[in-house]
Design a protein around this motif. Structure first.
Motif: not given
Length: 178
Positions: A5, A26, A31-34, A53, A60
């Motif tokens: 993370k 992203f 990537f999944n944005i948290d 992310v 990253v």
């Protein structure tokens, strides 16, 4: 390399479309944005974004470098490994009755949270803290029944010195020369 993370902070010009362009980078990388939080910064005309992310360090870092090339982005930093201050805000609407209201209030007090609204069948709680604190309070309140929850996601900054307006202007000028 296993996903981690990451907390990425970006200083951006306050213009329409900047958030969309950054999120698209992203998305294109898978990537999944948290969470993503955006607000005004200390400098008029600039906003600060905090993006959380999951991803491998090398991937990253590639995205961070690409974000740095977006015209409206003044500065991007992955502050994951640094000494940082992180907070999140949540509003949690909990089912309540006269019989359990005092128990809920005691739990809220233990977490130094606040009750910001009282209705005949619910209490709305405001909690601020790190993600673990918010999750812990949420898990305790689940036993009473959660009617609704909203969370800001993480906001973060490094501890210590503050970037001055002059430093920000210098970063912007050096970027336009590239």
């Amino acid at each position: 390399m296993s996903p981690t993370k990451h907390t990425i902070v970006a200083l951006v010009e306050d213009r329409p479309g900047v958030l969309n362009r950054m999120a698209s980078l992203f998305r294109r990388r898978g990537f999944n944005i948290d969470s993503i939080a955006v607000g005004r910064s200390e400098t008029p005309g600039f906003s600060r974004m905090t993006i959380v992310v999951d991803g491998a360090n090398t991937m990253v870092e590639q995205v961070r470098k690409q974000l740095d090339k977006v015209v409206d982005v003044v500065k991007v930093s992955d502050i994951t490994g640094q000494d940082i201050i992180c907070r999140e805000l949540a509003l949690i609407k909990v089912k309540s009755t006269p019989a359990n209201r005092s128990e809920i209030m005691q739990i809220v007090d233990i977490f130094r949270a606040k009750i910001v609204d009282v209705a005949s069948d619910s209490l709305t709680v405001e909690v601020t803290g790190d993600e673990e604190k918010v999750n812990s309070l949420y898990n305790l309140l689940r036993a009473f029944g959660i009617k609704e929850i909203t969370r800001t996601g993480r906001i973060a900054m490094t501890r210590g010195g503050l970037a001055t307006a002059t430093e920000l202007q210098s970063a912007k000028e050096s970027k336009t020369k590239e």
